[in-house]
Scaffold this active site. Structure first.
Site, PDB file in Angstrom:
ATOM      1  N   GLN A   1       1.249  26.099  -5.741  1.00 46.67           N
ATOM      2  CA  GLN A   1       1.411  26.829  -7.012  1.00 46.67           C
ATOM      3  C   GLN A   1       1.162  28.335  -6.819  1.00 46.67           C
ATOM      4  O   GLN A   1       1.889  29.164  -7.370  1.00 46.67           O
ATOM      5  CB  GLN A   1       0.428  26.263  -8.046  1.00 46.67           C
ATOM      6  CG  GLN A   1       0.681  26.733  -9.464  1.00 46.67           C
ATOM      7  CD  GLN A   1       1.956  26.139 -10.052  1.00 46.67           C
ATOM      8  OE1 GLN A   1       2.492  25.161  -9.526  1.00 46.67           O
ATOM      9  NE2 GLN A   1       2.471  26.752 -11.100  1.00 46.67           N
TER      10      GLN A   1
ATOM     11  N   GLY B   1       7.680  29.810  -5.866  1.00 49.87           N
ATOM     12  CA  GLY B   1       8.868  29.200  -5.252  1.00 49.87           C
ATOM     13  C   GLY B   1       8.766  29.147  -3.740  1.00 49.87           C
ATOM     14  O   GLY B   1       9.188  28.170  -3.109  1.00 49.87           O
TER      15      GLY B   1
ATOM     16  N   GLU C   1      -2.547  -5.085   8.793  1.00 46.88           N
ATOM     17  CA  GLU C   1      -1.370  -5.915   9.090  1.00 46.88           C
ATOM     18  C   GLU C   1      -0.392  -5.773   7.930  1.00 46.88           C
ATOM     19  O   GLU C   1      -0.770  -5.289   6.859  1.00 46.88           O
ATOM     20  CB  GLU C   1      -1.796  -7.377   9.258  1.00 46.88           C
ATOM     21  CG  GLU C   1      -2.732  -7.566  10.447  1.00 46.88           C
ATOM     22  CD  GLU C   1      -3.094  -9.025  10.700  1.00 46.88           C
ATOM     23  OE1 GLU C   1      -2.704  -9.911   9.896  1.00 46.88           O
ATOM     24  OE2 GLU C   1      -3.771  -9.260  11.725  1.00 46.88           O
ATOM     25  N   PRO C   2       0.860  -6.235   8.119  1.00 43.99           N
ATOM     26  CA  PRO C   2       1.833  -6.085   7.033  1.00 43.99           C
ATOM     27  C   PRO C   2       1.333  -6.677   5.710  1.00 43.99           C
ATOM     28  O   PRO C   2       1.556  -6.097   4.647  1.00 43.99           O
ATOM     29  CB  PRO C   2       3.062  -6.838   7.558  1.00 43.99           C
ATOM     30  CG  PRO C   2       2.951  -6.746   9.050  1.00 43.99           C
ATOM     31  CD  PRO C   2       1.472  -6.775   9.348  1.00 43.99           C
TER      32      PRO C   2
ATOM     33  N   ILE D   1      -0.262   1.419  12.769  1.00 43.70           N
ATOM     34  CA  ILE D   1      -1.221   1.813  13.797  1.00 43.70           C
ATOM     35  C   ILE D   1      -0.953   3.250  14.271  1.00 43.70           C
ATOM     36  O   ILE D   1       0.083   3.540  14.865  1.00 43.70           O
ATOM     37  CB  ILE D   1      -1.189   0.814  14.983  1.00 43.70           C
ATOM     38  CG1 ILE D   1      -1.437  -0.615  14.463  1.00 43.70           C
ATOM     39  CG2 ILE D   1      -2.232   1.210  16.032  1.00 43.70           C
ATOM     40  CD1 ILE D   1      -2.667  -0.788  13.583  1.00 43.70           C
TER      41      ILE D   1
ATOM     42  N   GLY E   1      -3.850  -5.271   4.007  1.00 43.89           N
ATOM     43  CA  GLY E   1      -4.183  -3.838   3.988  1.00 43.89           C
ATOM     44  C   GLY E   1      -5.598  -3.661   3.459  1.00 43.89           C
ATOM     45  O   GLY E   1      -6.574  -3.804   4.194  1.00 43.89           O
TER      46      GLY E   1
ATOM     47  N   GLU F   1      -7.885   4.439   6.020  1.00 40.60           N
ATOM     48  CA  GLU F   1      -9.283   3.996   6.212  1.00 40.60           C
ATOM     49  C   GLU F   1      -9.950   3.600   4.897  1.00 40.60           C
ATOM     50  O   GLU F   1     -11.098   3.961   4.633  1.00 40.60           O
ATOM     51  CB  GLU F   1     -10.070   5.050   7.002  1.00 40.60           C
ATOM     52  CG  GLU F   1      -9.490   5.155   8.400  1.00 40.60           C
ATOM     53  CD  GLU F   1     -10.342   5.873   9.409  1.00 40.60           C
ATOM     54  OE1 GLU F   1     -11.569   5.882   9.277  1.00 40.60           O
ATOM     55  OE2 GLU F   1      -9.752   6.411  10.363  1.00 40.60           O
TER      56      GLU F   1
HETATM   57  C1  LIG Z   1      -0.191   7.218   8.200  1.00 38.46           C
HETATM   58  C2  LIG Z   1      -1.057   6.003   8.210  1.00 38.46           C
HETATM   59  C3  LIG Z   1      -1.870   5.732   9.305  1.00 38.46           C
HETATM   60  C4  LIG Z   1      -2.641   4.585   9.362  1.00 38.46           C
HETATM   61  N1  LIG Z   1      -3.375   4.323  10.485  1.00 38.46           N
HETATM   62  C5  LIG Z   1      -4.003   3.112  10.597  1.00 38.46           C
HETATM   63  C6  LIG Z   1      -4.622   2.746  11.837  1.00 38.46           C
HETATM   64  O1  LIG Z   1      -4.654   3.521  12.805  1.00 38.46           O
HETATM   65  N2  LIG Z   1      -5.186   1.511  11.933  1.00 38.46           N
HETATM   66  C7  LIG Z   1      -5.172   0.622  10.898  1.00 38.46           C
HETATM   67  O2  LIG Z   1      -5.696  -0.475  11.057  1.00 38.46           O
HETATM   68  N3  LIG Z   1      -4.592   0.954   9.699  1.00 38.46           N
HETATM   69  C8  LIG Z   1      -3.996   2.163   9.548  1.00 38.46           C
HETATM   70  N4  LIG Z   1      -3.382   2.506   8.355  1.00 38.46           N
HETATM   71  C9  LIG Z   1      -3.352   1.536   7.271  1.00 38.46           C
HETATM   72  C10 LIG Z   1      -4.189   1.938   6.059  1.00 38.46           C
HETATM   73  O3  LIG Z   1      -5.544   1.779   6.358  1.00 38.46           O
HETATM   74  C11 LIG Z   1      -3.697   1.063   4.881  1.00 38.46           C
HETATM   75  O4  LIG Z   1      -2.437   1.586   4.495  1.00 38.46           O
HETATM   76  C12 LIG Z   1      -4.667   1.068   3.719  1.00 38.46           C
HETATM   77  O5  LIG Z   1      -5.837   0.396   4.062  1.00 38.46           O
HETATM   78  C13 LIG Z   1      -4.061   0.425   2.474  1.00 38.46           C
HETATM   79  O6  LIG Z   1      -3.450  -0.794   2.763  1.00 38.46           O
HETATM   80  P1  LIG Z   1      -1.951  -1.064   2.249  1.00 38.46           P
HETATM   81  O7  LIG Z   1      -1.124   0.087   2.668  1.00 38.46           O
HETATM   82  O8  LIG Z   1      -1.555  -2.407   2.698  1.00 38.46           O
HETATM   83  O9  LIG Z   1      -2.044  -1.020   0.655  1.00 38.46           O
HETATM   84  P2  LIG Z   1      -2.502  -2.196  -0.307  1.00 38.46           P
HETATM   85  O10 LIG Z   1      -3.777  -2.776   0.138  1.00 38.46           O
HETATM   86  O11 LIG Z   1      -1.341  -3.120  -0.533  1.00 38.46           O
HETATM   87  O12 LIG Z   1      -2.767  -1.377  -1.653  1.00 38.46           O
HETATM   88  C14 LIG Z   1      -1.733  -0.938  -2.526  1.00 38.46           C
HETATM   89  C15 LIG Z   1      -2.401  -0.264  -3.735  1.00 38.46           C
HETATM   90  O13 LIG Z   1      -3.254  -1.218  -4.417  1.00 38.46           O
HETATM   91  C16 LIG Z   1      -4.564  -0.687  -4.510  1.00 38.46           C
HETATM   92  N5  LIG Z   1      -5.514  -1.795  -4.436  1.00 38.46           N
HETATM   93  C17 LIG Z   1      -5.545  -2.815  -3.533  1.00 38.46           C
HETATM   94  N6  LIG Z   1      -6.584  -3.631  -3.790  1.00 38.46           N
HETATM   95  C18 LIG Z   1      -7.238  -3.118  -4.868  1.00 38.46           C
HETATM   96  C19 LIG Z   1      -8.397  -3.492  -5.613  1.00 38.46           C
HETATM   97  N7  LIG Z   1      -9.122  -4.579  -5.301  1.00 38.46           N
HETATM   98  N8  LIG Z   1      -8.759  -2.716  -6.666  1.00 38.46           N
HETATM   99  C20 LIG Z   1      -8.044  -1.598  -6.995  1.00 38.46           C
HETATM  100  N9  LIG Z   1      -6.936  -1.188  -6.310  1.00 38.46           N
HETATM  101  C21 LIG Z   1      -6.543  -1.933  -5.268  1.00 38.46           C
HETATM  102  C22 LIG Z   1      -4.704   0.276  -3.351  1.00 38.46           C
HETATM  103  O14 LIG Z   1      -5.713   1.232  -3.568  1.00 38.46           O
HETATM  104  C23 LIG Z   1      -3.312   0.892  -3.314  1.00 38.46           C
HETATM  105  O15 LIG Z   1      -3.234   1.927  -4.278  1.00 38.46           O
HETATM  106  C24 LIG Z   1      -2.631   3.682   8.253  1.00 38.46           C
HETATM  107  C25 LIG Z   1      -1.840   3.962   7.136  1.00 38.46           C
HETATM  108  C26 LIG Z   1      -1.048   5.097   7.106  1.00 38.46           C
HETATM  109  C27 LIG Z   1      -0.200   5.348   5.894  1.00 38.46           C
END
Ligand SMILES: Cc1cc2nc3c(=O)[nH]c(=O)nc-3n(C[C@H](O)[C@H](O)[C@H](O)COP(=O)(O)OP(=O)(O)OC[C@H]3O[C@@H](n4cnc5c(N)ncnc54)[C@H](O)[C@@H]3O)c2cc1C
Length: 390
Positions: free
Chosen positions: A343, A347, A135-136, A165, A139, A370
Site C-alpha cells: 500500500q 501502484g 501427507e496428502p 516436503i 495435514g 508448521e
Molecule cells: C510451502 C509449504 C511447505 C511445507 N513444508 C513442509 C515440510 O517440510 N514438511 C511437512 O511435513 N509439511 C510441510 N508443509 C505442510 C504444512 O505443514 C501443512 O500444509 C499444514 O500443516 C496444513 O495442512 P493442510 O495443508 O493439509 O491443511 P488442512 O489440515 O487440510 O487445513 C485446511 C484448513 O482447515 C483448517 N483446520 C484444520 N483443522 C482445523 C481445526 N481442528 N480447527 C480449525 N481449523 C482447522 C486449517 O487451519 C486450514 O485453514 C508445507 C506446506 C507448504 C504450503
C-alpha cells in the site's frame, strides 16, 4: 527495486561472539543472498550452493552441540540469524529452519552411536535435510498419517506418500514419521532416511504462490528399506519427537516472519522518503506515517515475543505455549506488514519491479506451515483451558 542495504536492526545479543556472528551473517546475506533473490525467486531456481556456503560457515548447525559439529549457540542467537537470512531471502531462512528441524530428532533422541555416525555431516558437512510429517490426507491432523514402516528382520520397509516436503527431491537426508503400530499418535516412529535410498522418488515440485525457489514436493516411498540402526528413538515415540521438533521449528518460522516483515518495512520506508506527491515526500503525510509506525511496532512486538520464548527454551523451561503464540503473532504481523508495504508503494508496490509484492506472497505461507495459525490458537487454548471435551 531499491538497492539500498537495510540498516542493521538494533539487536540485543548476549555475547561479543554472537555480535560477530550476526555481523558475519549480515555480510553473507548482503553479498551472496539478497542480490539474487528477486531473479531466482522469479525463475524458481533453488540456491543449493548458498546452503553449501552456509554449512561451510558453520551456519547449518548453530543451535546444536559442539561435540557433533554444531555451533552451540543459544536459541535467542540462532533465531536472530534466521531472521537476517529470511530478510534477505525467505527460501534461505526457511530452508535453514527446516534443515534444523530435520536434525532435531537425531540430536535429541538418537543414541550416541547414531549421533556420532550422522550428526557431524548433517550439522556441518555440507548435507541438507528435510522433515517429512505431512501427507496428502494428513495435514493439521498429522497423527492420522498412514505411511507405513513394517519390520523385516533388522530392517524396516517404508511405503507411502509424504506431501508438501520442503527440499523434497533435493535433500540429502529425510527425517520421516511413519506408522509402525496402531492408529493415532502412539503408533508412529521416526526414521532417518538417506536421500538416495532405493525406492524413494520425488514428484515434480508444487507450483506455489511464493517461495518459488524453495522446492516443495511429494515424496513417494515404494518399499524403501532402512536398517533399524536408522530408527530415531523408541518404536511409538515418533509423534513425541515430531512435536518437540515442531515446538522449536515454530520459533524458526516466527523469526523468519519478522525477517520478511522487516525487509518490507525497510523497502516501504526507503520508498516513502523518496517518493513525492503534492510537493512533499509521501513520508510527510500523517496517514502514511501512522501506517509505518504501526508496521514498526508489530515487528518489534513480534521480535520481543519470539525472543522471550527462545530465552525460556535456552533456560530449559517449558516454551510450547509461547512458541505457538510467537508463531501466530509474528506470521500474522508479517502478513499485515507486507500488505501495508504494498500500500505504501501504491501502484509500484503491485509490480514485480519492487520486492514488496513478493514479500507479501511469501508472508502468506508462514501462516500455514508448521501448524496453521488456527492450529496455533488450538495449542494456546489447550494450555489455557485444557483439552476440548467435545
Ligand atoms: C510451502 C509449504 C511447505 C511445507 N513444508 C513442509 C515440510 O517440510 N514438511 C511437512 O511435513 N509439511 C510441510 N508443509 C505442510 C504444512 O505443514 C501443512 O500444509 C499444514 O500443516 C496444513 O495442512 P493442510 O495443508 O493439509 O491443511 P488442512 O489440515 O487440510 O487445513 C485446511 C484448513 O482447515 C483448517 N483446520 C484444520 N483443522 C482445523 C481445526 N481442528 N480447527 C480449525 N481449523 C482447522 C486449517 O487451519 C486450514 O485453514 C508445507 C506446506 C507448504 C504450503
Amino acid at each position: 527495486m531499491t538497492d539500498r542495504a537495510p540498516q542493521p536492526v538494533d539487536r540485543q545479543l548476549p555475547t561479543e561472539e554472537s555480535r560477530d556472528l550476526l555481523a558475519l551473517v549480515r555480510e553473507i546475506a548482503q553479498r551472496e543472498i539478497r542480490p539474487r533473490a528477486a531473479e531466482e525467486e522469479d525463475s524458481g531456481r533453488f540456491p543449493r550452493e548458498v546452503f553449501t556456503l552456509l554449512s561451510e560457515a558453520g551456519l547449518l548447525g548453530l543451535p546444536y552441540p559442539g561435540e557433533f559439529g554444531g555451533g552451540e549457540q543459544p536459541y535467542e542467537v540462532y533465531l536472530q540469524v534466521l531472521e537476517e537470512l529470511a530478510a534477505a531471502r525467505l527460501t534461505v531462512g526457511l530452508g535453514v529452519s527446516v534443515h534444523s528441524l530435520a536434525c532435531h530428532g537425531l540430536a535429541g533422541y538418537g543414541t550416541k552411536e547414531q549421533q556420532s555416525a550422522h550428526l557431524p555431516e548433517m550439522l556441518g558437512g555440507g548435507l541438507l535435510g528435510a522433515y517429512c510429517l505431512s501427507e496428502p490426507a494428513a495435514g493439521s491432523d498429522a497423527a492420522s498419517l498412514t505411511t507405513k514402516a513394517v519390520r523385516d528382520g533388522d530392517d524396516w520397509i517404508i511405503t507411502g506418500t509424504k506431501a508438501w516436503i520442503t527440499h523434497g527431491g533435493v535433500a540429502d537426508f529425510y527425517t520421516v514419521l511413519a506408522r509402525t503400530g496402531a492408529q493415532g499418535p502412539k503408533g508412529i516412529t521416526a526414521f532417518l532416511v538417506p536421500g538416495d535410498a532405493e525406492g524413494l522418488t520425488a514428484a515434480v515440485p508444487e507450483k506455489k504462490m511464493g517461495m518459488k525457489g524453495s522446492p516443495t514436493a511429494q515424496l513417494h516411498f515404494d518399499g524403501v528399506r532402512i536398517p533399524d540402526a536408522r530408527r530415531i528413538g523408541e518404536e511409538g515415540q515418533g509423534f513425541t519427537i515430531a512435536l518437540a521438533a515442531l515446538d522449536a521449528g515454530r520459533l524458526g518460522i516466527a523469526a523468519c516472519a519478522i525477517g520478511v516483515a522487516q525487509a518490507a518495512l525497510d523497502e516501504a520506508l526507503t520508498y516513502a522518503l523518496d517518493r513525492k506527491q503534492f510537493g512533499h515526500p509521501i513520508a510527510d503525510f500523517q496517514g502514511l506515517r501512522f501506517m509505518l509506525a504501526d508496521m514498526a511496532t508489530k515487528i518489534e512486538a513480534g521480535r520481543a515475543l519470539y525472543l522471550a520464548a527462545a530465552r525460556l527454551r535456552d533456560a530449559g523451561k517449558p516454551f510450547s505455549r509461547q512458541a505457538a503464540m510467537a508463531k501466530l503473532f509474528c506470521t500474522d504481523a508479517a502478513m499485515s506488514v507486507t500488505t501495508d508495504a504494498v500500500q505504501v508503494l501504491g501502484g509500484y508496490g503491485y509490480t514485480a519491479d519492487f520486492p514488496v509484492e513478493r514479500l507479501m506472497r511469501e508472508a502468506k505461507v508462514l501462516q500455514i506451515v508448521e501448524g496453521t495459525n488456527q492450529i496455533q490458537r488450538m495449542v494456546i487454548a489447550r494450555h489455557l483451558a485444557g483439552p476440548e471435551t467435545r
